[in-house]
Motif scaffolding. Structure first.
Motif, mmCIF file in Angstrom:
data_model
loop_
_atom_site.group_PDB
_atom_site.id
_atom_site.type_symbol
_atom_site.label_atom_id
_atom_site.label_comp_id
_atom_site.label_asym_id
_atom_site.label_seq_id
_atom_site.Cartn_x
_atom_site.Cartn_y
_atom_site.Cartn_z
ATOM 1 N N UNK A 53 0.830 -1.206 0.000
ATOM 2 C CA UNK A 53 0.000 0.000 0.000
ATOM 3 C C UNK A 53 0.867 1.259 0.000
ATOM 4 N N UNK A 54 0.740 2.059 -1.055
ATOM 5 C CA UNK A 54 1.585 3.246 -1.192
ATOM 6 C C UNK A 54 1.188 4.372 -0.241
ATOM 7 N N UNK A 55 0.016 4.258 0.361
ATOM 8 C CA UNK A 55 -0.449 5.317 1.271
ATOM 9 C C UNK A 55 -0.146 4.980 2.743
ATOM 10 N N UNK A 56 0.499 3.848 2.973
ATOM 11 C CA UNK A 56 0.709 3.428 4.366
ATOM 12 C C UNK A 56 1.731 4.307 5.081
ATOM 13 N N UNK A 57 1.626 4.316 6.391
ATOM 14 C CA UNK A 57 2.591 4.980 7.253
ATOM 15 C C UNK A 57 3.745 3.996 7.436
ATOM 16 N N UNK A 58 4.896 4.289 6.832
ATOM 17 C CA UNK A 58 6.004 3.313 6.857
ATOM 18 C C UNK A 58 6.546 3.086 8.264
ATOM 19 N N UNK A 59 6.490 4.111 9.109
ATOM 20 C CA UNK A 59 6.973 3.921 10.490
ATOM 21 C C UNK A 59 6.078 2.923 11.238
ATOM 22 N N UNK A 60 4.791 3.044 11.015
ATOM 23 C CA UNK A 60 3.844 2.122 11.639
ATOM 24 C C UNK A 60 4.021 0.713 11.066
ATOM 25 N N UNK A 61 4.220 0.626 9.758
ATOM 26 C CA UNK A 61 4.423 -0.672 9.099
ATOM 27 C C UNK A 61 5.706 -1.336 9.609
ATOM 28 N N UNK A 62 6.751 -0.536 9.785
ATOM 29 C CA UNK A 62 8.020 -1.061 10.303
ATOM 30 C C UNK A 62 7.825 -1.629 11.716
ATOM 31 N N UNK A 63 7.080 -0.884 12.545
ATOM 32 C CA UNK A 63 6.796 -1.353 13.908
ATOM 33 C C UNK A 63 5.995 -2.657 13.879
ATOM 34 N N UNK A 64 5.045 -2.723 12.952
ATOM 35 C CA UNK A 64 4.208 -3.912 12.826
ATOM 36 C C UNK A 64 5.065 -5.131 12.454
ATOM 37 N N UNK A 65 5.958 -4.950 11.485
ATOM 38 C CA UNK A 65 6.814 -6.063 11.043
ATOM 39 C C UNK A 65 7.762 -6.489 12.159
ATOM 40 N N UNK A 66 8.506 -5.522 12.701
ATOM 41 C CA UNK A 66 9.469 -5.868 13.744
ATOM 42 C C UNK A 66 8.751 -6.432 14.972
ATOM 43 N N UNK A 67 7.647 -5.796 15.360
ATOM 44 C CA UNK A 67 6.901 -6.243 16.537
ATOM 45 C C UNK A 67 6.388 -7.668 16.395
ATOM 46 N N UNK A 68 5.920 -8.010 15.204
ATOM 47 C CA UNK A 68 5.398 -9.367 14.961
ATOM 48 C C UNK A 68 6.522 -10.397 15.029
ATOM 49 N N UNK A 69 7.629 -10.108 14.351
ATOM 50 C CA UNK A 69 8.783 -11.028 14.357
ATOM 51 C C UNK A 69 9.300 -11.190 15.794
ATOM 52 N N UNK A 70 9.447 -10.063 16.467
ATOM 53 C CA UNK A 70 10.013 -10.045 17.815
ATOM 54 C C UNK A 70 9.123 -10.780 18.820
ATOM 55 N N UNK A 71 7.828 -10.519 18.772
ATOM 56 C CA UNK A 71 6.897 -11.155 19.718
ATOM 57 C C UNK A 71 6.786 -12.654 19.454
ATOM 58 N N UNK A 72 6.832 -13.051 18.176
ATOM 59 C CA UNK A 72 6.793 -14.483 17.838
ATOM 60 C C UNK A 72 8.023 -15.186 18.421
ATOM 61 N N UNK A 73 9.175 -14.540 18.300
ATOM 62 C CA UNK A 73 10.421 -15.105 18.841
ATOM 63 C C UNK A 73 10.394 -15.150 20.372
ATOM 64 N N UNK A 74 9.906 -14.081 21.001
ATOM 65 C CA UNK A 74 9.849 -14.026 22.469
ATOM 66 C C UNK A 74 8.929 -15.108 23.008
ATOM 67 N N UNK A 75 7.788 -15.305 22.367
ATOM 68 C CA UNK A 75 6.833 -16.333 22.786
ATOM 69 C C UNK A 75 7.468 -17.722 22.707
ATOM 70 N N UNK A 76 8.259 -17.944 21.652
ATOM 71 C CA UNK A 76 8.965 -19.227 21.473
ATOM 72 C C UNK A 76 9.967 -19.442 22.614
ATOM 73 N N UNK A 77 10.707 -18.390 22.984
ATOM 74 C CA UNK A 77 11.672 -18.493 24.088
ATOM 75 C C UNK A 77 10.938 -18.754 25.403
#
Length: 197
Positions: free
Chosen positions: A144-168
């Motif tokens: 989506x070209x209209x997205x807020x990239x800072x929010x999208x970056x947080x969403x990507x990193x947050x998802x990866x990070x939380x998935x990893x933390x839950x696994x640990x």
């Protein structure tokens, strides 16, 4: 202050092991020195204090990972493929080193604000890889070209990070790399340029 060399690497690896087993606050420099088979004083030839050592652990391990990931991304044709590579490599790194995963996902979170700020500086280089993928995806018209990239970056990193933390937190009981595809699918669905597809 000396940097690098075999003893530096020994101390970094010993710090990961000791912090993973005892926790950051209970990991005295003497324990790390013993694990690294060096005298206590040797640690201070390479690091100012325990905080400096922890930041260096993150810097070394994350720095190597960022470099490898950056090189791997260059060989991928599209932003969607690059995002999958980033997730796969992140999960693979932690899966291959359970002690490092405990340090990065749990112990680093318990440190003071000043220390977290220093770690945040290192993390910026990782987040810039996500920014590159997002910008490329918008140029390709798949995100989506209209997205807020800072929010999208947080969403990507947050998802990866939380998935990893839950696994640990679940004592590494399941295969983390096998979650890369479903996580990727959900993220791509969230980022996709539905109007342009």
């Amino acid at each position: 202050m000396k940097r690098k060399g075999p003893k530096y690497d020994q101390i970094i690896d010993a710090a990961v092991n000791v912090i993973a087993i005892h926790g950051y606050h209970q990991s005295q420099v003497s324990k790390i020195a013993k694990q690294a088979s060096v005298a206590d004083g040797t640690i201070y030839l390479y690091f100012k204090n325990k905080e400096d050592l922890l930041v260096s652990v993150f810097n070394e391990k994350m720095g190597t990972f960022i470099e490898k990931t950056g090189n791997e991304l260059k060989g991928k044709a599209s932003a969607i493929e690059k995002l999958l590579t980033l997730i796969e490599m992140h999960f693979k790194l932690l899966n291959e080193d359970h002690q490092l995963s405990i340090v990065t996902q749990l112990e680093l979170r318990q440190t003071n604000r000043a220390l977290r700020a220093k770690i945040g500086e290192v993390l910026k280089r990782y987040l810039s890889l996500i920014d590159l993928i997002l910008n490329e995806g918008m140029e390709e018209n798949v995100f989506d070209r209209t997205m807020d990239t800072r929010l999208a970056r947080q969403m990507i990193f947050g998802t990866i990070d939380e998935t990893a933390t839950n696994w640990v937190m679940n004592d590494h009981r399941y295969d983390l790399p096998s979650l890369a595809l479903p996580v990727h699918r959900m993220l791509v669905n969230g980022l996709s340029n539905i109007a342009g597809s």
